[in-house]
Motif scaffolding. Structure first.
Motif, PDB file in Angstrom:
ATOM      1  N   ASN A   1      31.021  66.101  32.213  1.00  0.00           N
ATOM      2  CA  ASN A   1      30.729  65.187  33.122  1.00  0.00           C
ATOM      3  C   ASN A   1      31.397  63.905  33.264  1.00  0.00           C
ATOM      4  OD1 ASN A   1      28.514  66.267  34.963  1.00  0.00           O
ATOM      5  ND2 ASN A   1      26.944  66.090  33.263  1.00  0.00           N
TER       6      ASN A   1
ATOM      7  N   SER B   1      26.412  73.945  25.804  1.00  0.00           N
ATOM      8  CA  SER B   1      25.609  72.951  25.143  1.00  0.00           C
ATOM      9  C   SER B   1      25.485  71.507  25.622  1.00  0.00           C
ATOM     10  CB  SER B   1      26.494  72.754  23.711  1.00  0.00           C
ATOM     11  OG  SER B   1      27.344  71.763  23.828  1.00  0.00           O
ATOM     12  N   LYS B   2      24.790  70.745  25.362  1.00  0.00           N
ATOM     13  CA  LYS B   2      24.716  69.383  25.982  1.00  0.00           C
ATOM     14  C   LYS B   2      25.565  68.459  25.603  1.00  0.00           C
ATOM     15  CE  LYS B   2      21.496  65.346  26.103  1.00  0.00           C
ATOM     16  NZ  LYS B   2      22.758  64.590  25.992  1.00  0.00           N
ATOM     17  N   GLU B   3      26.387  68.807  24.481  1.00  0.00           N
ATOM     18  CA  GLU B   3      27.654  67.912  23.938  1.00  0.00           C
ATOM     19  C   GLU B   3      28.667  68.331  25.029  1.00  0.00           C
ATOM     20  OE1 GLU B   3      30.386  67.276  20.208  1.00  0.00           O
ATOM     21  OE2 GLU B   3      28.624  68.709  19.978  1.00  0.00           O
TER      22      GLU B   3
ATOM     23  N   THR C   1      33.093  76.177  26.461  1.00  0.00           N
ATOM     24  CA  THR C   1      31.925  76.918  27.044  1.00  0.00           C
ATOM     25  C   THR C   1      32.303  78.507  27.105  1.00  0.00           C
ATOM     26  OG1 THR C   1      30.527  77.021  28.892  1.00  0.00           O
ATOM     27  CG2 THR C   1      32.883  76.657  29.282  1.00  0.00           C
TER      28      THR C   1
ATOM     29  N   TRP D   1      28.538  69.686  27.935  1.00  0.00           N
ATOM     30  CA  TRP D   1      28.066  69.051  29.381  1.00  0.00           C
ATOM     31  C   TRP D   1      28.490  67.694  29.573  1.00  0.00           C
ATOM     32  CZ3 TRP D   1      27.106  71.356  33.670  1.00  0.00           C
ATOM     33  CH2 TRP D   1      26.508  70.610  34.743  1.00  0.00           C
ATOM     34  N   ASP D   2      28.007  67.031  28.500  1.00  0.00           N
ATOM     35  CA  ASP D   2      28.102  65.717  28.599  1.00  0.00           C
ATOM     36  C   ASP D   2      29.769  64.954  28.810  1.00  0.00           C
ATOM     37  OD1 ASP D   2      25.682  64.902  28.448  1.00  0.00           O
ATOM     38  OD2 ASP D   2      25.545  64.286  26.180  1.00  0.00           O
TER      39      ASP D   2
END
Length: 351
Positions: free
Chosen positions: A205, A197-199, A172, A201-202
């Motif tokens: 998490n 990015s969403k990837e 990031t 972020w997943d």
């Protein structure tokens, strides 16, 4: 970030209402969440599972305590004054000095020791510099704190790579919000994640959920100790909420803490009959508005059941409402979104 020395009087007043702290002993690099059994003017007794934590051999071994309260992070330096041979053990830590740091974080921070690499962005937002080594010391959904021997500027942008034990990599951009010189050529940096990015972020998490599970598991020592020491199972918590779905986050947090006996009531008009019959230890008022019905219910509960504990949970937008001062004390109010440290510290004593 401002640093303020804490007097003995202030520390005593704060510790009287604190139930959970993070502790790091001198022979260990890891912070462990531990419950407080007793807090005095110059020392604190904590409960330690010696089968999982290696205590220093010497009674005078150093220990550092930290916890969050009312927007501050408190750091206490101390030494072990006494430790029992019980299982779990009671460890007494004498205070040496204490400081507090102004803290506005919205997410729980997990103490970690993650290998990382960083590189600076140039003015055109392109990373032309080479990757440098760094170590992440804590991480949350919003950002991280890392240590490096690279000198970086306040408000500058960097790229970060984190290498988790699962072999997954998290990448990031980040903005540097805090800079501190640690000595020995090292610097500490507080950063806020940006442009993720969403990837990634997943990935973040998923990894944070693992840290969260470990964190909640560490709280089990207190619940086990209480159950074996008084052999009672009369815990009862009730959540009053105008919308049952609205209380989902509260229920989820209670379950993670190990609460096994709680109800949700969505009709405030029946408060008297329910409380008279069930006699809960704690009443949680979870609402998004402070209308007349909510205000009257809180006041009536405090009048009709003065020995019953009340915890009000409101949206943070209501923090400045004048009515809060007359409705409840500061220790009876929390604001959503909930900060793990404060919610768990308030609730675990009832479990």
């Amino acid at each position: 970030m401002s640093v303020i020395s804490v007097s003995k009087e202030e520390l005593f007043n704060v510790m009287q209402y604190t139930n959970l702290v993070r502790v790091r002993f001198e022979n260990d690099d890891v912070w462990t969440v531990l419950p407080i059994l007793y807090a005095g003017e110059d020392q604190v007794d904590i409960l330690v599972d010696a089968s999982k934590i290696t205590l220093p051999g010497d009674v005078c071994g150093k220990a550092v305590i930290k916890f969050q309260s009312k927007g501050y992070e408190y750091i206490i330096n101390g030494h072990i004054d006494n430790k029992s041979e019980d299982a779990p053990a009671t460890v007494t830590i004498k205070y040496i000095d204490a400081k507090k740091y102004y803290n506005l974080r919205k997410h729980i921070r997990f103490d970690v020791n993650i290998n990382s690499r960083i590189k600076e962005k140039d003015a055109g937002q392109k990373c032309e510099s080479s990757w440098k080594e760094a170590t992440v010391r804590n991480i949350s959904k919003g950002g991280a704190m890392f240590v490096s021997n690279v000198k970086l500027d306040f408000n500058s942008m960097i790229d970060m790579k984190l290498y988790f034990d699962s072999s997954k990599e998290f990448v990031t951009s980040a903005k540097i919000l805090r800079v501190s010189e640690l000595g020995n050529g090292e610097f500490g940096y507080g950063v806020q994640f940006a442009g993720m990015s969403k990837e990634n972020w997943d990935i973040l998490n998923t990894e944070l959920l693992k840290f969260e599970e470990k964190y909640f598991k560490s709280l089990s020592i207190f619940r086990e100790y209480k159950r074996t020491s008084d052999m009672r199972f009369d815990t009862k918590i009730v959540i009053f909420s105008s919308d049952i779905d609205e209380s989902y986050d509260i229920r989820e947090s209670l379950i993670k803490l190990g609460a096994e006996n709680f109800d949700v009531i969505n009709n405030f008009k029946f408060y008297f009959d329910y409380l008279t019959e069930e006699k809960p230890k704690l009443v949680i008022i979870d609402t998004n508005t402070l209308n007349d019905e909510v205000v009257d219910t809180v006041r009536n509960i405090k009048t009709d059941f003065p020995d019953m504990h009340v915890q009000i949970i409101l949206p943070i937008e209501l923090m400045e409402e004048d009515i809060l001062g007359t409705l409840a004390t500061e220790d009876e109010i929390l604001f959503k979104p909930l900060i793990y440290n404060e919610f768990e510290d308030r609730i675990i004593k009832y479990l």
